[in-house]
Scaffold this active site. Structure first.
Site, PDB file in Angstrom:
ATOM      1  CB  CYS A  24     -21.531  50.533  28.296  1.00 37.59           C
ATOM      2  SG  CYS A  24     -22.007  51.776  27.062  1.00 37.59           S
ATOM      3  CD  GLU A  29      -4.906  50.863  17.923  1.00 37.64           C
ATOM      4  OE1 GLU A  29      -5.591  50.545  18.925  1.00 37.64           O
ATOM      5  OE2 GLU A  29      -5.213  50.548  16.766  1.00 37.64           O
ATOM      6  CG  ASN A  60     -17.430  49.410  30.074  1.00 35.23           C
ATOM      7  OD1 ASN A  60     -18.656  49.402  30.154  1.00 35.23           O
ATOM      8  ND2 ASN A  60     -16.666  49.751  31.099  1.00 35.23           N
ATOM      9  CB  CYS A  66      -8.444  51.367  20.773  1.00 36.04           C
ATOM     10  SG  CYS A  66      -9.990  51.265  19.869  1.00 36.04           S
TER      11      CYS A  66
HETATM   12 ZN    ZN Z   1      -9.085  52.232  17.938  1.00 30.39          ZN
HETATM   13 ZN    ZN Z   2     -25.297  54.121  27.340  1.00 27.36          ZN
END
Ligand code: ZN
Ligand code: ZN
Ligand code: ZN
Ligand code: ZN
Lengths: 149, 149, 149, 149
Positions: free
Chosen positions: D59, D67, D57, D65
């Site tokens: 941000c 996983e 993202n 992730c």
């Molecule tokens: Zn991770």
């Molecule tokens: Zn922020």
């Protein structure tokens, strides 16, 4: 007006179905801490639907919201363009609204698509990502001109 | 109209100073990955100021934004009511806007306080938390009536 | 053996005080959802101490842990090298241990420093960051050789 | 020794296949910021496999992730017990290891299951969740006895 923008509009039936799918996946919610079940169903540009629920964690900050779950699933299957996402919770009197984190997650994939905030009875409000996250910070901002003063 | 609401308004000088403080702390930014420095300065109801910068992580998702840093600092010192927060970045042509996660973090402490989005030259836009996060999900929602269907 | 490594060792008194500081800041915890108060106190290489508490959010995933609060505060004041962090909670029978997210946040600033897991009575266990996060993923990994197959 | 623990062991072929699946989904990675592709494949107790990639993202902190993506997907389909997860990246010389946040996410669903850290050539290291997150904070801790001093 264009083919693309027209195709973005969901028929009443499609909306109803999408909300239903968000309600269905809500039953999978793993929320032993908040007891607050949420489900989400995202529709890709070519009408595929991916669903997700919230997945909480003993360290609250490491849980995942339903909306991000649904979108991540879609991304992992190769989709990055979306028409709409429907969100469902158990709140009777409130159209369930996405948290700021999820709004930002949606916005990564464009700000001009639709979010359906629903109630358990199937009623809903429609907002665009942009309406929910005005003046948003997005991918473009990272590469704009900088001053190092 | 009331004393409290009037006291929420910052003088031009106070705004200027708050933005300056957000610019100062920006220099502490730990951002080896994005190279995108951000600073924030939050003012409590009784005019104390706490500042924060972004703190990134090799696992990008575990970093912290400047706004959340500043607010958390204030909370850890006993403050939970805020008047305003100023945000600074190095973007020349853009008023730096908080991410959705930070908007949600602000909203936890009320939606009726001010966010100053600034540029390096000190110019700014003012928005309320509510304007930046309309139809927000907040603390009240967690305890509203639920239907378990 | 070297000056640096020797200086990393805290005297019994310093440990006791650091744990006490983590207990003190625990009282500022904003945890309306979990009711689980946590405090943390991090000591920099030159013996400055910064403290933090957990700051929860209605959207659970957007809260912040005490450990990350304390470290972020230190970073925002210009510190990036740490000797030790002490953690306190209200659990009587358990040495409070950091979540995986906080272990990763600590590891960003080195894996060879100490974490004091404490109980309310002041007793504690000492572990290094590396012991708590073995085989860690860190800053170096991002720039290692890649194969694009 | 028991039936359950025996069934937890994957044959060499199953391991190979699981790693292959984590490599396949890696190609879906959305990582415009880090350019660091990661894939993960998690196997449920009854041998269903769910795959996920990292989803970044603008941000950075709001990305996900691989996983957590894979596990969330499985949860949203009704699974909460896992045998193993395989992780793949593009690092030639390093067995890719999960971040602390993902270790905590895994641990929510038990600490006695296997993590396969792989290289692009298919070689791997096996660790349990417990080995990767020793002295872990987990669901039980939230409900243990507390002292309010
Ligand atoms: Zn991770
Ligand atoms: Zn922020
Ligand atoms: Zn959310
Ligand atoms: Zn933590």
């Amino acid at each position: 007006i264009t083919v693309v923008s027209r195709s973005r509009d969901l028929s009443q039936e499609m909306v109803k179905k999408l909300i239903h799918q968000s309600q269905e996946v809500k039953t999978q919610s793993y929320c032993p801490y908040s007891k607050f079940r949420v489900g989400a169903a995202v529709m890709t540009l070519d009408n595929c639907v991916f669903t997700g629920c919230n997945v909480e964690n003993a360290c609250y900050t490491l849980g995942l919201c339903a909306e991000r779950n649904a979108i991540s699933k879609a991304v992992s299957e190769g989709y990055r363009s979306f028409k709409a996402i429907a969100i469902a919770s158990d709140l009777c009197d409130q159209f369930i609204s996405p948290c700021g984190g999820c709004r930002q997650f949606m916005r990564e994939f464009g700000s001009n698509w639709d979010v359906y905030l629903s109630k358990p009875d199937g009623s809903y409000q429609k907002r665009t990502v942009d309406e929910l996250l005005p003046l948003s910070f997005g991918p473009e901002d990272l590469s704009m001109n900088k001053v190092f003063s």
